[in-house]
Design an enzyme around this catalytic site. Structure first.
Site, short mmCIF file in Angstrom:
data_model
loop_
_atom_site.label_atom_id
_atom_site.label_comp_id
_atom_site.label_asym_id
_atom_site.label_seq_id
_atom_site.Cartn_x
_atom_site.Cartn_y
_atom_site.Cartn_z
N GLY A 82 2.55 2.40 10.88
CA GLY A 82 3.53 3.48 10.74
C GLY A 82 4.23 3.84 12.04
O GLY A 82 4.87 4.87 12.15
N GLU A 91 -6.93 4.87 7.80
CA GLU A 91 -6.72 6.28 7.46
C GLU A 91 -7.97 6.86 6.78
O GLU A 91 -8.29 8.03 6.95
CB GLU A 91 -5.47 6.43 6.58
CG GLU A 91 -4.20 6.21 7.41
CD GLU A 91 -3.03 5.61 6.66
OE1 GLU A 91 -3.01 5.65 5.41
OE2 GLU A 91 -2.12 5.07 7.33
N HIS A 110 -9.51 1.26 4.90
CA HIS A 110 -8.24 1.48 5.61
C HIS A 110 -8.49 2.46 6.77
O HIS A 110 -9.29 3.39 6.62
CB HIS A 110 -7.18 2.04 4.65
CG HIS A 110 -5.81 2.01 5.25
ND1 HIS A 110 -5.39 2.96 6.16
CD2 HIS A 110 -4.79 1.14 5.11
CE1 HIS A 110 -4.16 2.65 6.54
NE2 HIS A 110 -3.77 1.56 5.92
N ASN A 123 0.87 -1.18 0.00
CA ASN A 123 0.00 0.00 0.00
C ASN A 123 0.91 1.23 0.00
O ASN A 123 1.49 1.57 1.03
CB ASN A 123 -0.90 -0.02 1.25
CG ASN A 123 -1.78 1.22 1.32
OD1 ASN A 123 -1.83 2.01 0.38
ND2 ASN A 123 -2.45 1.39 2.45
N GLU A 181 -5.54 -4.68 10.63
CA GLU A 181 -4.50 -3.65 10.79
C GLU A 181 -4.75 -2.89 12.08
O GLU A 181 -5.51 -1.90 12.09
CB GLU A 181 -4.55 -2.66 9.61
CG GLU A 181 -4.20 -3.26 8.28
CD GLU A 181 -3.58 -2.20 7.34
OE1 GLU A 181 -2.54 -2.50 6.76
OE2 GLU A 181 -4.11 -1.09 7.23
N SER A 199 3.41 -2.08 10.42
CA SER A 199 4.86 -2.17 10.62
C SER A 199 5.46 -3.53 10.22
O SER A 199 6.39 -4.02 10.86
CB SER A 199 5.23 -1.81 12.06
OG SER A 199 4.85 -0.47 12.34
N LYS A 234 0.09 4.26 -0.35
CA LYS A 234 -0.54 5.47 0.23
C LYS A 234 -0.27 6.67 -0.68
O LYS A 234 -0.27 6.53 -1.89
CB LYS A 234 -0.07 5.68 1.68
CG LYS A 234 -0.25 4.41 2.52
CD LYS A 234 -0.05 4.61 4.00
CE LYS A 234 -0.23 3.28 4.72
NZ LYS A 234 -0.17 3.38 6.17
P1 13P Z 1 3.03 0.45 7.79
O1 13P Z 1 3.55 -0.85 7.20
O2 13P Z 1 3.80 1.65 7.34
O3 13P Z 1 2.88 0.35 9.27
O4 13P Z 1 1.56 0.67 7.19
C1 13P Z 1 0.65 -0.35 7.28
C2 13P Z 1 -0.53 -0.01 6.47
O5 13P Z 1 -1.27 0.91 6.81
C3 13P Z 1 -0.77 -0.77 5.24
O6 13P Z 1 -2.04 -0.53 4.73
#
Ligand code: 13P
Length: 252
Positions: A173, A97, A95, A9, A167, A213, A11
């Site tokens: 992150g 976010e 997601h 992903n 997740e 992560s 982003k």
């Molecule tokens: P990270 O791997 O940067 O923690 O992000 C995970 C994520 O949100 C994947 O959709």
């Protein structure tokens, strides 16, 4: 036997040349179908250029979001049909976010999942709890609510075409991964919930991937868990080396 998914992903990262260059490296390194399905989710702007690179390869393309409508007065939105047109086979839905930064609700996500399935896309439906919810013992209640809202009125035939992603928000992150046992416990709960609450008879075949992560160091121990069927990788998918390592470790 479940076929795992390793998904990148990206982003809000990568210009078109950067995305194309990554896709070319990936195609060269993984020219044949292996033991896992590789999926990359570039930003909308790079989808069709990446599709041009990957059209003769086994690597799949995903969008990061979509609107539930087919077309119309929806400035700034993209429909499922448009994503199929651009070469997508997958779409990430729900997601955290999107939920937290853009106020997407369970009802909206449910409409998106229905629309994605209708267009032949495989939704990667995300769920997970905040740190506060975990610490107050609400993890399972939150996950159950997200599943029931997101998958409301999705038929058994259609659930077969949905991939789920756990997740935990506190692991995204942050460099803080759920331990393999914490992740396994949540994945098992998700599988049991779709089997019992949704009365879905094929829960043992549902792909449930972990995100938060993920990196080459923790991939092996996560993938060793019986209910973890792959990864949704954010930060570590932005550079080719670590993402390729995550795929190779998962293929073992
Ligand atoms: P990270 O791997 O940067 O923690 O992000 C995970 C994520 O949100 C994947 O959709």
């Amino acid at each position: 036997m479940i076929r795992p998914i390793i998904a990148a992903n990206w982003k809000m990262h990568k210009t078109i040349p950067e995305a194309v260059s990554f896709a070319k490296q990936l195609k060269e390194e993984f020219p044949e179908p292996g033991n896992v399905d590789i999926v990359i989710a570039p930003p909308f702007t790079a989808l069709s250029s990446v599709m041009e690179v990957l059209k003769d390869s086994p690597i799949h393309i995903s969008a990061q979001n979509m609107h539930w409508g087919e077309k119309g007065a929806c400035t700034g939105e993209i429909s499922a049909t448009m994503l199929v047109d651009a070469g997508c086979g997958f779409v990430i839905i729900g997601h955290s976010e999107r939920r937290t930064l853009f106020g997407e609700t369970g009802g909206m996500l449910n409409k998106k999942i229905h629309a994605a399935l209708k267009s032949g896309l495989t939704p990667i439906f995300c769920m997970g709890e905040t740190l506060e919810e975990r610490e107050s013992g609400a993890t399972f209640r939150i996950i159950r609510k997200q599943i029931k809202e997101g998958l409301n009125n999705i038929t058994s035939d259609d659930i077969r075409r949905v991939a789920l992603a756990y997740e935990p928000i506190w692991a995204i992150g942050t460099g803080k991964t759920a331990t393999p046992l914490q992740a396994q416990e949540a994945h098992r709960f998700i599988r049991e919930t779709i089997a019992t609450d949704l009365e879905y008879a094929h829960a043992s075949e549902t792909v449930i991937i972990y995100g938060g992560s993920v990196n080459p160091e923790n991939t092996g121990s996560l993938m060793d868990q019986p209910d973890i069927n792959g990864a949704l990788v954010g930060g570590a998918s932005l550079d080719f080396g670590p993402f390729a390592d995550i795929i190779k470790i998962s293929e073992r």
